[in-house]
Write an enzyme that holds these catalytic residues in place. Structure first.
Site, PDB file in Angstrom:
ATOM      1  CB  CYS A  78       5.697   8.716  -1.336  1.00 52.52           C
ATOM      2  SG  CYS A  78       7.935   8.240  -1.533  1.00 52.52           S
ATOM      3  CD  GLU A 112       3.005   5.993   5.016  1.00 53.51           C
ATOM      4  OE1 GLU A 112       3.921   5.645   3.742  1.00 53.51           O
ATOM      5  OE2 GLU A 112       2.622   7.109   4.539  1.00 53.51           O
ATOM      6  CE  LYS A 130      15.933   8.160   0.506  1.00 57.53           C
ATOM      7  NZ  LYS A 130      16.627   6.754   1.581  1.00 57.53           N
ATOM      8  CG  HIS A 148       6.133   7.892   2.902  1.00 53.17           C
ATOM      9  ND1 HIS A 148       5.857   7.050   3.174  1.00 53.17           N
ATOM     10  CD2 HIS A 148       7.896   8.282   2.479  1.00 53.17           C
ATOM     11  CE1 HIS A 148       6.656   6.841   1.965  1.00 53.17           C
ATOM     12  NE2 HIS A 148       7.505   8.044   0.728  1.00 53.17           N
ATOM     13  CB  SER A 203      12.184   8.721   2.662  1.00 51.94           C
ATOM     14  OG  SER A 203      13.208   8.204   2.459  1.00 51.94           O
ATOM     15  NE  ARG A 257      17.769   0.642   2.978  1.00 56.05           N
ATOM     16  CZ  ARG A 257      16.218   1.650   2.352  1.00 56.05           C
ATOM     17  NH1 ARG A 257      15.467   0.237   2.264  1.00 56.05           N
ATOM     18  NH2 ARG A 257      16.405   3.022   1.679  1.00 56.05           N
TER      19      ARG A 257
END
Length: 305
Positions: A142, A237, A163, A235, A192, A249
């Site tokens: 990333c 992971e 985003k 991502h 992300s 969040r």
């Protein structure tokens, strides 16, 4: 062979519960094997979560692996306890004379800053320069991938209007490349991020090859011709709930955030998300270890050039 991790690392209990074979340092010292030495420069704010995610993926190999967790000396984390960082992490100045089979540079929540405005940018540059002669193969993830492409090849990043957030279909472009061994033609990866690199800029660098991409999310995997550097923009992971946690969040902060693409069943945040990318995540990291790092790295790491 299991992955060897430091005694007492919180990830140990989680990985055992996930039925992943791990051993602690005490047991590993009694095995007469030359393990792979892998360093993880963890720039993510939730250190323990990222450690566990990456160790889970690195465990999918018959090789024994020694892990060295690195932090930046020029930036003090505020989201992980000082006790944890002191016990399990070291800084670059303590390992700069060592050699590693592999290095992972994670993402970081600084992508909307110019590279030079990141308070640890000089230290990251020093580490990436050091990796040329002290690491056989490096995976940049990333923001780490954006930083690596910029530092090594001058490839710029660009802000996105919105985003890039969700789970996207990707296409294999070079099925014969070892890091994509066994991949389906189409696979899913979470993204992300607020910035991107562009295919047109990467194509100007003869040493680089785009190995996988998404029609929506863009470039995903880039490798250099020597297989010494990989730049991964998704991502893999991430756990099943990571995007959900980011979404809720941001909602609580009052930010303008869309529901993550192709993530919640029926696009309903009340539905539990499915883990639709884990197989290819495991496969990519095991391919890196089994088909790139292990066959290519010298037995005597000091012979890395």
């Amino acid at each position: 062979m299991p992955i060897k991790i430091p005694n007492g690392l919180p990830a140990f209990k989680t990985l055992v519960e996930d039925r992943i074979m791990v051993i602690d340092e005490n047991r590993a010292t009694h095995q007469d094997i030359r393990p792979l030495e892998i360093a993880i420069l963890n720039l993510m704010p939730k250190k323990i979560e990222t450690e566990t995610q990456l160790l889970r993926l690195l465990s999918n190999t018959p090789l024994q692996i020694n892990i060295e967790l690195l932090q930046t000396a020029s930036h003090e984390t505020k989201t992980t306890s000082a006790e944890h960082m002191f016990k399990f992490y070291t800084t670059f100045d303590k390992v700069k004379d060592k050699y590693f089979d592999g290095l992972i540079i994670t993402g970081a929540p600084v992508e909307q800053l110019e590279f030079e405005d990141v308070d640890y940018w000089d230290e990251i540059c020093e580490i990436m320069e050091w990796s040329k002669t002290h690491v056989y193969s490096t995976i940049h993830i990333c923001w780490g991938a954006q930083a690596g492409l910029f530092y090594h090849y001058g490839v710029k990043k660009y802000p996105l209007e919105k985003k890039m957030f969700g789970v996207f279909e990707h296409h294999v472009l070079n099925p014969r490349h070892p890091i994509l061994n066994g991949f389906d033609d189409v696979f899913l990866v979470p993204h992300s991020r607020h910035t991107e690199v562009r295919r047109s800029d990467i194509e100007k660098v003869p040493e680089l090859e785009i190995l996988a991409e998404s029609d929506i999310a863009g470039v995903d995997i880039v490798g250099d011709e020597s297989m010494r550097r990989f730049f991964i923009f998704g991502h893999r992971e991430y756990d099943k709930r990571t995007l959900a946690e980011e979404y809720f969040r941001d909602l609580e902060k009052g930010l303008d955030i869309d529901i993550p693409y192709n993530y919640f069943p029926d696009d309903n945040p009340n539905n539990k998300p499915l883990h639709t990318w884990i197989c290819h995540a495991n496969l990519m990291f095991s391919n890196w270890l089994n088909f790139i790092v292990y066959p290519g790295t010298p037995f005597d790491l000091k012979q890395i050039k």
